[in-house]
Each structure stands twice: as structure tokens, then as C-alpha cells.
Design a protein around this motif. Sequence first.
Motif, PDB file in Angstrom:
ATOM      1  N   LYS A   2      32.981 -23.812   9.950  1.00 23.45           N
ATOM      2  CA  LYS A   2      32.273 -23.762   8.641  1.00 23.45           C
ATOM      3  C   LYS A   2      32.082 -22.186   8.402  1.00 23.45           C
ATOM      4  CE  LYS A   2      27.718 -23.444  10.590  1.00 23.45           C
ATOM      5  NZ  LYS A   2      26.279 -24.141  10.637  1.00 23.45           N
ATOM      6  N   LEU A   3      31.980 -21.788   7.139  1.00 19.10           N
ATOM      7  CA  LEU A   3      31.941 -20.531   6.594  1.00 19.10           C
ATOM      8  C   LEU A   3      30.348 -19.994   6.855  1.00 19.10           C
ATOM      9  CD1 LEU A   3      33.940 -20.569   3.245  1.00 19.10           C
ATOM     10  CD2 LEU A   3      34.643 -19.498   5.547  1.00 19.10           C
ATOM     11  N   ARG A   4      30.178 -18.479   7.062  1.00 22.81           N
ATOM     12  CA  ARG A   4      28.846 -18.179   7.197  1.00 22.81           C
ATOM     13  C   ARG A   4      29.179 -16.781   6.432  1.00 22.81           C
ATOM     14  NH1 ARG A   4      26.873 -16.808  13.059  1.00 22.81           N
ATOM     15  NH2 ARG A   4      28.640 -15.439  12.896  1.00 22.81           N
ATOM     16  N   LEU A   5      27.908 -16.439   5.741  1.00 22.46           N
ATOM     17  CA  LEU A   5      27.942 -15.331   4.876  1.00 22.46           C
ATOM     18  C   LEU A   5      26.709 -14.320   5.310  1.00 22.46           C
ATOM     19  CD1 LEU A   5      29.250 -13.741   2.470  1.00 22.46           C
ATOM     20  CD2 LEU A   5      27.533 -14.991   0.992  1.00 22.46           C
ATOM     21  N   GLU A   6      26.789 -13.238   5.619  1.00 21.92           N
ATOM     22  CA  GLU A   6      25.752 -12.406   6.220  1.00 21.92           C
ATOM     23  C   GLU A   6      25.599 -11.251   5.315  1.00 21.92           C
ATOM     24  OE1 GLU A   6      23.634 -12.853   8.799  1.00 21.92           O
ATOM     25  OE2 GLU A   6      24.494 -14.774   9.486  1.00 21.92           O
ATOM     26  N   ILE A   7      24.868 -11.205   4.395  1.00 22.79           N
ATOM     27  CA  ILE A   7      24.475 -10.126   3.566  1.00 22.79           C
ATOM     28  C   ILE A   7      23.183  -9.574   3.499  1.00 22.79           C
ATOM     29  CG2 ILE A   7      24.266  -9.297   0.944  1.00 22.79           C
ATOM     30  CD1 ILE A   7      26.894 -10.857   0.518  1.00 22.79           C
ATOM     31  N   LYS A   8      22.794  -8.362   4.039  1.00 25.55           N
ATOM     32  CA  LYS A   8      21.357  -8.148   4.518  1.00 25.55           C
ATOM     33  C   LYS A   8      20.502  -8.333   3.102  1.00 25.55           C
ATOM     34  CE  LYS A   8      18.586  -4.415   5.697  1.00 25.55           C
ATOM     35  NZ  LYS A   8      18.691  -2.833   6.345  1.00 25.55           N
ATOM     36  N   GLY A   9      19.454  -8.937   3.384  1.00 20.69           N
ATOM     37  CA  GLY A   9      18.501  -9.502   2.401  1.00 20.69           C
ATOM     38  C   GLY A   9      18.491 -10.681   1.421  1.00 20.69           C
ATOM     39  N   ALA A  10      19.625 -11.231   1.604  1.00 22.16           N
ATOM     40  CA  ALA A  10      19.953 -12.381   0.975  1.00 22.16           C
ATOM     41  C   ALA A  10      19.278 -13.676   1.387  1.00 22.16           C
ATOM     42  CB  ALA A  10      21.473 -12.916   1.114  1.00 22.16           C
ATOM     43  N   PRO A  89      26.510  -4.987  -2.507  1.00 30.20           N
ATOM     44  CA  PRO A  89      27.226  -4.412  -1.467  1.00 30.20           C
ATOM     45  C   PRO A  89      28.489  -4.033  -1.930  1.00 30.20           C
ATOM     46  CG  PRO A  89      26.725  -6.463  -0.749  1.00 30.20           C
ATOM     47  CD  PRO A  89      25.995  -6.155  -1.831  1.00 30.20           C
ATOM     48  N   GLU A  90      29.077  -2.865  -1.370  1.00 32.20           N
ATOM     49  CA  GLU A  90      30.556  -2.546  -1.607  1.00 32.20           C
ATOM     50  C   GLU A  90      31.526  -3.773  -1.092  1.00 32.20           C
ATOM     51  OE1 GLU A  90      32.027   0.050  -3.191  1.00 32.20           O
ATOM     52  OE2 GLU A  90      29.934   0.609  -3.649  1.00 32.20           O
ATOM     53  N   ASN A  91      32.652  -3.804  -1.532  1.00 32.58           N
ATOM     54  CA  ASN A  91      33.254  -5.272  -0.970  1.00 32.58           C
ATOM     55  C   ASN A  91      33.615  -5.075   0.453  1.00 32.58           C
ATOM     56  OD1 ASN A  91      34.670  -7.371  -0.946  1.00 32.58           O
ATOM     57  ND2 ASN A  91      36.636  -6.494  -1.599  1.00 32.58           N
ATOM     58  N   TYR A  92      32.941  -5.392   1.241  1.00 34.52           N
ATOM     59  CA  TYR A  92      33.283  -5.185   2.987  1.00 34.52           C
ATOM     60  C   TYR A  92      33.383  -6.751   3.357  1.00 34.52           C
ATOM     61  CZ  TYR A  92      32.797  -4.105   7.653  1.00 34.52           C
ATOM     62  OH  TYR A  92      32.992  -3.994   8.978  1.00 34.52           O
ATOM     63  N   LEU A  93      33.748  -7.103   4.406  1.00 33.95           N
ATOM     64  CA  LEU A  93      34.183  -8.369   4.720  1.00 33.95           C
ATOM     65  C   LEU A  93      32.803  -8.970   5.263  1.00 33.95           C
ATOM     66  CD1 LEU A  93      37.659  -8.288   6.316  1.00 33.95           C
ATOM     67  CD2 LEU A  93      36.934  -9.227   3.935  1.00 33.95           C
ATOM     68  N   PHE A  94      32.126  -9.636   4.528  1.00 32.65           N
ATOM     69  CA  PHE A  94      30.668 -10.426   5.022  1.00 32.65           C
ATOM     70  C   PHE A  94      30.918 -12.050   5.410  1.00 32.65           C
ATOM     71  CE2 PHE A  94      29.380  -6.763   2.199  1.00 32.65           C
ATOM     72  CZ  PHE A  94      28.425  -6.178   3.223  1.00 32.65           C
ATOM     73  N   LEU A  95      32.067 -12.180   4.898  1.00 33.15           N
ATOM     74  CA  LEU A  95      32.411 -13.940   5.024  1.00 33.15           C
ATOM     75  C   LEU A  95      32.889 -13.885   6.589  1.00 33.15           C
ATOM     76  CD1 LEU A  95      32.507 -16.391   3.388  1.00 33.15           C
ATOM     77  CD2 LEU A  95      34.678 -15.890   2.789  1.00 33.15           C
ATOM     78  N   GLU A  96      32.449 -15.010   7.391  1.00 31.13           N
ATOM     79  CA  GLU A  96      32.905 -15.473   8.752  1.00 31.13           C
ATOM     80  C   GLU A  96      33.510 -16.679   8.655  1.00 31.13           C
ATOM     81  OE1 GLU A  96      31.055 -12.478  11.595  1.00 31.13           O
ATOM     82  OE2 GLU A  96      29.470 -13.888  10.599  1.00 31.13           O
ATOM     83  N   LEU A  97      34.304 -16.947   9.495  1.00 30.97           N
ATOM     84  CA  LEU A  97      34.412 -18.498  10.013  1.00 30.97           C
ATOM     85  C   LEU A  97      33.914 -18.895  11.214  1.00 30.97           C
ATOM     86  CD1 LEU A  97      35.963 -21.003   8.522  1.00 30.97           C
ATOM     87  CD2 LEU A  97      37.920 -20.317   9.892  1.00 30.97           C
ATOM     88  N   VAL A  98      33.094 -19.601  11.191  1.00 29.47           N
ATOM     89  CA  VAL A  98      32.498 -19.870  12.723  1.00 29.47           C
ATOM     90  C   VAL A  98      32.723 -21.393  13.137  1.00 29.47           C
ATOM     91  CG1 VAL A  98      30.906 -18.011  12.407  1.00 29.47           C
ATOM     92  CG2 VAL A  98      30.235 -20.261  11.701  1.00 29.47           C
ATOM     93  N   ASP A  99      32.366 -21.725  14.594  1.00 27.29           N
ATOM     94  CA  ASP A  99      32.535 -22.928  14.869  1.00 27.29           C
ATOM     95  C   ASP A  99      31.166 -23.810  14.483  1.00 27.29           C
ATOM     96  OD1 ASP A  99      34.712 -22.948  16.170  1.00 27.29           O
ATOM     97  OD2 ASP A  99      33.693 -21.970  17.980  1.00 27.29           O
TER      98      ASP A  99
END
Length: 99
Positions: A2-10, A89-99
Motif C-alpha cells: 500500500k501507499l503511505r504519504l508522510e508530510i509534516k503536519g498533515a 513542501p517542495e516536490n520531494y518524494l514523500f510517497l512510499e510503498l510499504v507492506d
Amino acid sequence: MKLRLEIKGASPAEQQRGISAADAVFVATGISAERPADGMFALEGWYDASFPERSEPTADEDRAASFWMDANKAAIAACCADRPADAVPENYLFLELVD
């Protein structure tokens, strides 16, 4: 996976909105998130190795990585839609694919 999105304060709702936007990019391309994640892995590995010709990503990996970058941009835009422009945030890779 699944996808995970980590953006501070979201908030969780904002993160989910971003993940939904990223999913929409993958649906539009007709591929699952795994192939673009693999493409991004290949591209990052090539970068980390200082761009040697012998390990350059294939055209398919490069194209798949571009889908990942598009999904990441869509996720950030959707997650941060309610924020002032200077708080996105600037376009930085915040999206991750996790188990």
C-alpha cells in the motif's frame, strides 16, 4: 502493498486525500504502484552510483519512475490543497510503498 504519504503536519484525512490522488495517477496509467516504485528504485540506485553507463535504468524503468514522480506531485498537491502556497513542501518524494 500500500501507499503511505508522510508530510509534516498533515492530518490523516489530508494524507488519505493525497494517497487517493496518487492512486488516480496509477489508475490513469494502467499500472500498479509496484512498477513505478521499482523504476524509481532503479533511478535512485543509478544516481547513488554516480550515473555509471553500465547500470543506466532501462527506458521502461525510466518511464515507470516518471509515473512515480507524477503520483508524488499529485499526492502533495491533494494533501496540501488547503494550505497557503508557501506552506506546501517542495516536490520531494514523500510517497512510499510499504507492506
